[in-house]
Design a protein around this motif. Sequence first.
Motif, mmCIF file in Angstrom:
data_model
loop_
_atom_site.group_PDB
_atom_site.id
_atom_site.type_symbol
_atom_site.label_atom_id
_atom_site.label_comp_id
_atom_site.label_asym_id
_atom_site.label_seq_id
_atom_site.Cartn_x
_atom_site.Cartn_y
_atom_site.Cartn_z
ATOM 1 N N SER A 50 0.846 -1.189 0.000
ATOM 2 C CA SER A 50 0.000 0.000 0.000
ATOM 3 C C SER A 50 0.880 1.237 0.000
ATOM 4 O O SER A 50 2.059 1.179 0.341
ATOM 5 C CB SER A 50 -0.925 0.014 1.210
ATOM 6 O OG SER A 50 -0.157 0.054 2.403
ATOM 7 N N GLY A 51 0.270 2.331 -0.391
ATOM 8 C CA GLY A 51 1.020 3.579 -0.430
ATOM 9 C C GLY A 51 0.180 4.691 -0.995
ATOM 10 O O GLY A 51 -1.025 4.781 -0.703
ATOM 11 N N TYR A 52 0.805 5.506 -1.850
ATOM 12 C CA TYR A 52 0.147 6.705 -2.349
ATOM 13 C C TYR A 52 0.431 6.919 -3.825
ATOM 14 O O TYR A 52 1.533 6.644 -4.305
ATOM 15 C CB TYR A 52 0.646 7.932 -1.578
ATOM 16 C CG TYR A 52 0.408 7.817 -0.099
ATOM 17 C CD1 TYR A 52 -0.850 8.072 0.443
ATOM 18 C CD2 TYR A 52 1.426 7.426 0.755
ATOM 19 C CE1 TYR A 52 -1.079 7.943 1.799
ATOM 20 C CE2 TYR A 52 1.206 7.295 2.119
ATOM 21 C CZ TYR A 52 -0.051 7.563 2.632
ATOM 22 O OH TYR A 52 -0.274 7.424 3.983
ATOM 23 N N ALA A 53 -0.578 7.453 -4.510
ATOM 24 C CA ALA A 53 -0.415 7.965 -5.866
ATOM 25 C C ALA A 53 -0.474 9.482 -5.746
ATOM 26 O O ALA A 53 -1.364 10.030 -5.091
ATOM 27 C CB ALA A 53 -1.527 7.448 -6.776
ATOM 28 N N TYR A 54 0.483 10.154 -6.366
ATOM 29 C CA TYR A 54 0.591 11.600 -6.287
ATOM 30 C C TYR A 54 0.070 12.188 -7.591
ATOM 31 O O TYR A 54 0.588 11.894 -8.666
ATOM 32 C CB TYR A 54 2.037 11.995 -6.020
ATOM 33 C CG TYR A 54 2.535 11.399 -4.718
ATOM 34 C CD1 TYR A 54 2.350 12.068 -3.516
ATOM 35 C CD2 TYR A 54 3.137 10.149 -4.687
ATOM 36 C CE1 TYR A 54 2.768 11.511 -2.316
ATOM 37 C CE2 TYR A 54 3.562 9.585 -3.494
ATOM 38 C CZ TYR A 54 3.375 10.273 -2.311
ATOM 39 O OH TYR A 54 3.788 9.709 -1.126
ATOM 40 N N LEU A 55 -0.963 12.989 -7.465
ATOM 41 C CA LEU A 55 -1.668 13.544 -8.615
ATOM 42 C C LEU A 55 -1.213 14.979 -8.868
ATOM 43 O O LEU A 55 -0.566 15.597 -8.016
ATOM 44 C CB LEU A 55 -3.178 13.486 -8.370
ATOM 45 C CG LEU A 55 -3.773 12.082 -8.340
ATOM 46 C CD1 LEU A 55 -3.564 11.384 -7.028
ATOM 47 C CD2 LEU A 55 -5.229 12.130 -8.663
ATOM 48 N N PRO A 56 -1.594 15.528 -10.035
ATOM 49 C CA PRO A 56 -1.239 16.917 -10.322
ATOM 50 C C PRO A 56 -1.778 17.865 -9.238
ATOM 51 O O PRO A 56 -2.765 17.568 -8.570
ATOM 52 C CB PRO A 56 -1.919 17.189 -11.667
ATOM 53 C CG PRO A 56 -2.108 15.842 -12.281
ATOM 54 C CD PRO A 56 -2.319 14.900 -11.126
ATOM 55 N N GLU A 57 -1.115 18.977 -9.099
ATOM 56 C CA GLU A 57 -1.515 20.048 -8.181
ATOM 57 C C GLU A 57 -1.494 19.615 -6.721
ATOM 58 O O GLU A 57 -2.226 20.134 -5.889
ATOM 59 C CB GLU A 57 -2.880 20.613 -8.573
ATOM 60 C CG GLU A 57 -2.867 21.191 -9.980
ATOM 61 C CD GLU A 57 -4.215 21.740 -10.417
ATOM 62 O OE1 GLU A 57 -5.055 22.034 -9.548
ATOM 63 O OE2 GLU A 57 -4.398 21.860 -11.628
#
Length: 139
Positions: A50-57
């Motif tokens: 598990s973790g994170y997806a980093y999106l624009p802005e």
Amino acid sequence: MSSDVTVDLIRSLIEAMNEPSLGSTVQGPVEDWESLAIVLEFGDGYRSASGYAYLPEGAVAPVACRWSSIRPAVDAYLGSYYEPGDLLPVKMLVQFDRTTGKYEVTFEETNEDRWKTRPTNYRQMREELRPRLDGVRNV
């Protein structure tokens, strides 16, 4: 280590984080992400990713992968570093920047609390895990 096993590992994580999941709080696949950080845990009798997806802005979306979806790629990747019977790391951090193709994989050999996200530290942890991949390998 073959870059093919790394490409397969990253691809399997991306595909698995977008699989539908029963009980998921995330509605549908996370598509517009720029980078990701996923912690794979190899605890006594359990496995998780598990973790994170980093999106624009600056937006951040939590992600998780079913172990059964990523196991072959994880086994192949670990097999490129470890011999059968070797003690495996307790965790592995995979960071990937989709816009540049850069990645980094970091092993944690002993500290089970490293990269552990709790309700009291999740904001700090998602920033600590955010990929900053200057000068690392490209896929």
